[in-house]
Design an enzyme around this catalytic site. Structure first.
Site, mmCIF file in Angstrom:
data_model
loop_
_atom_site.group_PDB
_atom_site.id
_atom_site.type_symbol
_atom_site.label_atom_id
_atom_site.label_comp_id
_atom_site.label_asym_id
_atom_site.label_seq_id
_atom_site.Cartn_x
_atom_site.Cartn_y
_atom_site.Cartn_z
ATOM 1 N N ASP A 1 -6.862 1.414 0.621
ATOM 2 C CA ASP A 1 -5.289 0.572 -0.445
ATOM 3 C C ASP A 1 -5.002 1.566 -0.817
ATOM 4 O O ASP A 1 -4.527 2.762 -0.703
ATOM 5 C CB ASP A 1 -7.056 0.468 -1.317
ATOM 6 C CG ASP A 1 -6.357 -0.642 -1.756
ATOM 7 O OD1 ASP A 1 -5.642 -1.756 -2.122
ATOM 8 O OD2 ASP A 1 -6.984 -0.370 -3.130
ATOM 9 N N ASP B 1 -3.563 0.054 -4.376
ATOM 10 C CA ASP B 1 -3.247 0.277 -6.287
ATOM 11 C C ASP B 1 -5.231 0.560 -6.393
ATOM 12 O O ASP B 1 -5.962 0.190 -5.628
ATOM 13 C CB ASP B 1 -3.141 -0.824 -6.758
ATOM 14 C CG ASP B 1 -1.966 -1.189 -6.613
ATOM 15 O OD1 ASP B 1 -1.478 -0.725 -7.186
ATOM 16 O OD2 ASP B 1 -1.504 -2.271 -5.866
#
Length: 222
Positions: free
Chosen positions: A17, A19
């Site tokens: 991922d 953020d």
């Protein structure tokens, strides 16, 4: 896992991922989404509790289930443009640069709910190298917590789901990784109690080793 227990996770591929996992973009996210919450007359703290890890339209649908989806997509396009332009305060998560350097020879992919432009803007602002394989908002038909993005990344890398480890910070992301049948390393305070396979406060707690079979081994500090 307990805080004191050292853990090792072996993987043929790592699915990352962005953020909250590689990039700290919380300040920009809060600025944009507090503005949207005010427009809708919603409690901004309630909005921010839902927004992390999801595509914007999915956040809007969860908060305003009776709202026409075309309005959600329209607002999502506007907010993506605002977030892409707002890079103030965006920095790398501690240890992210060293971690990406350490996995450069390991099959890996970025799997993010951001679109391509936002992902490039934030990785650039954080001075992090962009993985060659990127599964962004344009690549999927369903937002996290749907596992589509992680399954697509594994297929594109040619690695079975059982041999992948996901790195995630949000409830939607952790649930997506687990739903894909993958092990999940939770990163950061949001992920600590979300039921991930293992957890670290940030990427400085991860040492990347290579196993005898060439797999990556993530050694987690206790």
């Amino acid at each position: 896992m307990t805080d004191a227990a050292p853990v090792e996770l072996a993987a043929r591929a790592l699915l990352l991922d962005m953020d909250g996992t590689l990039v700290n973009s919380d300040a920009a996210v809060e600025r944009v989404w507090r503005g949207w919450a005010a427009e809708q007359g919603l409690d901004p703290d309630r909005v921010l509790a839902v927004v992390h890890g999801r595509q914007g339209y999915a956040t809007m649908a969860a908060l305003l289930p009776d709202r026409p989806m075309e309005l959600n997509h329209e607002d999502n396009r506007r907010l993506l443009a605002e977030e892409t332009a707002d890079t103030t305060g965006i920095v790398a998560i501690p240890g992210a640069a060293a971690f990406l350097a350490a996995i450069s020879a390991v099959p890996h992919a970025l799997v993010t709910s951001a679109d391509r432009a936002l992902a490039e803007a934030r990785m650039t602002a954080a001075e992090l190298p962009m993985p060659t394989l990127r599964v962004t908002a344009e690549s999927v038909t369903a937002s996290k917590p749907d596992p589509e993005g992680f399954l697509k990344a594994a297929a594109d890398l040619g690695v079975p789901v059982a041999d992948c480890v996901v790195l995630e910070d949000s409830e939607a992301g952790v649930n997506a990784g687990l739903a894909a049948g993958m092990r999940v390393l939770g990163v950061g305070p949001r992920a600590r109690t979300l039921g991930a396979t293992a957890w670290v406060p940030d990427l400085t707690a991860v040492t990347v080793l290579r196993g005898a079979d060439g797999d990556a081994v993530l050694r987690l500090a206790g």
